[in-house]
Design a protein around this motif. Sequence first.
Motif, short mmCIF file in Angstrom:
data_model
loop_
_atom_site.label_atom_id
_atom_site.label_comp_id
_atom_site.label_asym_id
_atom_site.label_seq_id
_atom_site.Cartn_x
_atom_site.Cartn_y
_atom_site.Cartn_z
N UNK A 1 0.83 -1.20 0.00
CA UNK A 1 0.00 0.00 0.00
C UNK A 1 0.87 1.25 0.00
N UNK A 2 0.44 2.25 -0.79
CA UNK A 2 1.17 3.51 -0.92
C UNK A 2 0.25 4.67 -0.58
N UNK A 3 0.84 5.74 -0.07
CA UNK A 3 0.06 6.93 0.28
C UNK A 3 -0.21 7.82 -0.93
N UNK A 4 0.55 7.62 -2.03
CA UNK A 4 0.34 8.43 -3.23
C UNK A 4 -0.53 7.66 -4.23
N UNK A 5 -0.83 8.29 -5.35
CA UNK A 5 -1.71 7.67 -6.35
C UNK A 5 -0.98 6.87 -7.42
N UNK A 6 0.29 6.57 -7.23
CA UNK A 6 1.00 5.88 -8.29
C UNK A 6 1.90 4.76 -7.84
N UNK A 7 1.68 4.23 -6.66
CA UNK A 7 2.52 3.14 -6.13
C UNK A 7 3.99 3.55 -6.08
N UNK B 1 -5.12 1.09 6.72
CA UNK B 1 -5.43 2.11 5.70
C UNK B 1 -6.75 2.79 5.93
N UNK B 2 -7.35 3.31 4.91
CA UNK B 2 -7.08 3.05 3.50
C UNK B 2 -5.90 3.88 2.97
N UNK B 3 -5.29 3.37 1.92
CA UNK B 3 -4.18 4.02 1.25
C UNK B 3 -4.59 4.32 -0.18
N UNK C 1 -3.08 -12.77 -13.04
CA UNK C 1 -2.85 -11.41 -13.54
C UNK C 1 -1.46 -10.93 -13.13
N UNK C 2 -0.79 -10.31 -14.07
CA UNK C 2 0.57 -9.81 -13.83
C UNK C 2 0.55 -8.71 -12.77
N UNK C 3 1.70 -8.46 -12.13
CA UNK C 3 1.78 -7.37 -11.15
C UNK C 3 1.27 -6.06 -11.72
N UNK C 4 0.54 -5.32 -10.89
CA UNK C 4 -0.02 -4.06 -11.35
C UNK C 4 -0.27 -3.11 -10.19
N UNK C 5 -0.36 -1.82 -10.54
CA UNK C 5 -0.67 -0.78 -9.57
C UNK C 5 -2.11 -0.34 -9.79
N UNK C 6 -2.89 -0.27 -8.72
CA UNK C 6 -4.29 0.16 -8.79
C UNK C 6 -4.49 1.37 -7.90
N UNK C 7 -5.12 2.40 -8.44
CA UNK C 7 -5.43 3.61 -7.68
C UNK C 7 -6.83 3.50 -7.10
N UNK C 8 -6.92 2.95 -5.93
CA UNK C 8 -8.20 2.79 -5.24
C UNK C 8 -7.90 2.60 -3.76
N UNK C 9 -8.60 3.35 -2.93
CA UNK C 9 -8.45 3.22 -1.47
C UNK C 9 -9.25 1.99 -1.03
N UNK C 10 -8.60 0.85 -0.96
CA UNK C 10 -9.26 -0.43 -0.68
C UNK C 10 -9.72 -0.49 0.77
#
Length: 129
Positions: free
Chosen positions: A39-45, A73-75, A114-123
Amino acid sequence: MQITTLITLFATAIAVSATPVELEEKRQLEGAPRVYARFFRDNGCGPTPWAEDTVFLQSETVGLAGCQDLTVGPFASTSFDINNFSRTVRFFNLPCSQLTSTTSGNFVDIAPGQAPSCKNLAIRSWVTI
């Protein structure tokens, strides 16, 4: 001196008796369908360092009945990696208590393999679909 020896023996006995349980839990998790998430605090991992990480286990219960809330979180964004799901797992921006269907709110899907990916969503929660 004898008390110290007894305490040491007792502690060793407890540690040895707990070991088979820990090994069994580890074996069960090794084969369980899961995905590793950071989890990241920004929108781009990144480029900021990740704030938390966890392993999401695929539930045997499909749909809302198997909904699980995230306890951190959420992050802002999540990087998913090391995916061995056998079914699609859907991650929501709402907690389980606010979901009325498996299409409620905003969500992202992580499909099997599914391959590794970055998702912009506060899960906030997830379900197996």
